[in-house]
Design a protein around this motif. Structure first.
Motif: not given
Length: 98
Positions: A80-98
């Motif tokens: 799970i940590a590997c998935i979060l580290v690898g997709s951090a930029v996409s995840l933050v962009g999705f949450i912030s709506g950017a």
């Protein structure tokens, strides 16, 4: 009744008047910030690889005792940590709506 109409008018018109600018890095911050973020991602992935190696060693030791199944939860957390580290930029962009 006029207070209710005014409140409804404010609630429907104010959100449309708020500007929504695109996120832009400050001038001169693109280089250093990108370097720091890439280092943080690299260190996170290295820590995940070390964690997988440690879990593998613990499984190899505990398989002789018949207790290897207890280490699989740790492997799940590292995955799970590997998935979060690898997709951090996409995840933050999705949450912030950017």
């Amino acid at each position: 009744m006029s207070l209710l109409v005014t409140a409804l008018d404010v609630l429907t018109n104010v959100p449309t008047g708020i500007p929504d600018p695109e996120p832009v890095a400050p001038p001169g911050a693109e280089g250093p910030v990108a370097v720091l973020l890439s280092w943080a991602k690299w260190l996170g992935l290295i820590a995940a690889v070390v964690g997988i190696i440690i879990i593998a060693i613990k499984i190899a030791i505990n398989v002789r005792r018949g207790e290897a199944a207890g280490e699989l939860g740790g492997l799940l957390y590292i995955a799970i940590a590997c998935i979060l580290v690898g997709s951090a930029v996409s995840l933050v962009g999705f949450i912030s709506g950017a």
